[in-house]
Write a protein that holds these residues in place. Structure first.
Motif, PDB file in Angstrom:
ATOM      1  N   TYR A   1     -23.042  36.234   6.947  1.00 20.66           N
ATOM      2  CA  TYR A   1     -22.847  37.073   5.761  1.00 20.66           C
ATOM      3  C   TYR A   1     -21.559  37.873   5.916  1.00 20.66           C
ATOM      4  O   TYR A   1     -21.139  38.200   7.036  1.00 20.66           O
ATOM      5  N   TRP A   2     -20.964  38.212   4.752  1.00 19.17           N
ATOM      6  CA  TRP A   2     -19.717  38.966   4.723  1.00 19.17           C
ATOM      7  C   TRP A   2     -19.874  40.215   3.863  1.00 19.17           C
ATOM      8  O   TRP A   2     -20.581  40.203   2.856  1.00 19.17           O
ATOM      9  N   GLY A   3     -19.186  41.275   4.270  1.00 17.97           N
ATOM     10  CA  GLY A   3     -19.094  42.448   3.431  1.00 17.97           C
ATOM     11  C   GLY A   3     -18.055  42.252   2.345  1.00 17.97           C
ATOM     12  O   GLY A   3     -17.355  41.239   2.304  1.00 17.97           O
ATOM     13  N   GLN A   4     -17.937  43.253   1.482  1.00 19.06           N
ATOM     14  CA  GLN A   4     -17.040  43.140   0.339  1.00 19.06           C
ATOM     15  C   GLN A   4     -15.592  43.449   0.720  1.00 19.06           C
ATOM     16  O   GLN A   4     -14.676  43.154  -0.045  1.00 19.06           O
ATOM     17  N   GLY A   5     -15.382  44.020   1.886  1.00 15.41           N
ATOM     18  CA  GLY A   5     -14.033  44.354   2.342  1.00 15.41           C
ATOM     19  C   GLY A   5     -13.691  45.804   2.064  1.00 15.41           C
ATOM     20  O   GLY A   5     -14.104  46.374   1.046  1.00 15.41           O
ATOM     21  N   THR A   6     -12.942  46.397   2.974  1.00 15.65           N
ATOM     22  CA  THR A   6     -12.471  47.764   2.799  1.00 15.65           C
ATOM     23  C   THR A   6     -10.990  47.822   3.181  1.00 15.65           C
ATOM     24  O   THR A   6     -10.589  47.258   4.200  1.00 15.65           O
ATOM     25  N   GLN A   7     -10.212  48.474   2.345  1.00 19.22           N
ATOM     26  CA  GLN A   7      -8.767  48.502   2.552  1.00 19.22           C
ATOM     27  C   GLN A   7      -8.392  49.540   3.603  1.00 19.22           C
ATOM     28  O   GLN A   7      -8.840  50.695   3.543  1.00 19.22           O
ATOM     29  N   VAL A   8      -7.557  49.121   4.543  1.00 21.56           N
ATOM     30  CA  VAL A   8      -6.956  50.036   5.515  1.00 21.56           C
ATOM     31  C   VAL A   8      -5.445  49.960   5.338  1.00 21.56           C
ATOM     32  O   VAL A   8      -4.858  48.880   5.439  1.00 21.56           O
ATOM     33  N   THR A   9      -4.828  51.090   5.059  1.00 24.21           N
ATOM     34  CA  THR A   9      -3.385  51.147   4.863  1.00 24.21           C
ATOM     35  C   THR A   9      -2.792  52.166   5.833  1.00 24.21           C
ATOM     36  O   THR A   9      -3.230  53.322   5.863  1.00 24.21           O
ATOM     37  N   VAL A  10      -1.834  51.706   6.619  1.00 26.01           N
ATOM     38  CA  VAL A  10      -1.189  52.575   7.597  1.00 26.01           C
ATOM     39  C   VAL A  10       0.268  52.757   7.189  1.00 26.01           C
ATOM     40  O   VAL A  10       1.027  51.787   7.099  1.00 26.01           O
ATOM     41  N   SER A  11       0.645  53.972   6.936  1.00 27.67           N
ATOM     42  CA  SER A  11       2.014  54.268   6.500  1.00 27.67           C
ATOM     43  C   SER A  11       2.882  54.623   7.709  1.00 27.67           C
ATOM     44  O   SER A  11       2.415  55.208   8.686  1.00 27.67           O
ATOM     45  N   SER A  12       4.153  54.250   7.596  1.00 30.59           N
ATOM     46  CA  SER A  12       5.072  54.501   8.721  1.00 30.59           C
ATOM     47  C   SER A  12       5.739  55.864   8.608  1.00 30.59           C
ATOM     48  O   SER A  12       5.613  56.555   7.623  1.00 30.59           O
TER      49      SER A  12
END
Length: 124
Positions: free
Chosen positions: A113-124
Motif C-alpha cells: 500500500y502507498w500513502g498519498q504523498g507529502t511535499q518536502v521543500t528545502v530552500s537554499s
C-alpha cells in the motif's frame, strides 16, 4: 482495505529538520516492511529508507547519517526523522507498507500500500 495517511511535510531552510509520520489503518493483520520513498520532479521514485517488523533498517546512500527511520508497531506507524536537509532532498515523499490482511473467513493475503504523498521543500 488499508489506508496510509502521511503528515509532517513542509517548507524548511537548508540545514533544518523535519519529521514525517505515516499511520496505517484498516484491515490489518500484521505489517511487514514499511518504508519511505521520494520522487523529485522529472526523476524516478527512489527508496529513501525501509524498516522491517523486527527493526532492521536500510537507507539510501544519499541520506545515511542524516535520516532515521523508526516505527511504532502498536500504532502501525512509521516515522522518518530528517536532519541536515539540503535542496536535493526536495521531493514528494511517499509512505509504503507491506500489509498482511485477513478476511472474515480467515483467508490471509499480503499487499503493498502507498500513502498519498507529502511535499518536502528545502530552500537554499
Amino acid at each position: 482495505q488499508v489506508q496510509l495517511v502521511e503528515s509532517g511535510g513542509g517548507l524548511v531552510q537548508a540545514g533544518g529538520s523535519l519529521r514525517l509520520s505515516c499511520a496505517a489503518s484498516g484491515r490489518i493483520f500484521s505489517i511487514n516492511a514499511m518504508g519511505w520513498y521520494r520522487q523529485a520532479p522529472e526523476k524516478q521514485r527512489e527508496l529513501v529508507a525501509a524498516i522491517t517488523s523486527g527493526g532492521s533498517t536500510n537507507y539510501a546512500d544519499s541520506v545515511k547519517g542524516r535520516f532515521t527511520i523508526s516505527r511504532d508497531n502498536a500504532k502501525n506507524t512509521v516515522y522518518l526523522q530528517m536532519n541536515t536537509l539540503n535542496p536535493e532532498d526536495t521531493a514528494v515523499y511517499y509512505c509504503n507498507a507491506n500489509v498482511m490482511s485477513s478476511t472474515p473467513l480467515g483467508y490471509r493475503y499480503t499487499r503493498d500500500y502507498w500513502g498519498q504523498g507529502t511535499q518536502v521543500t528545502v530552500s537554499s
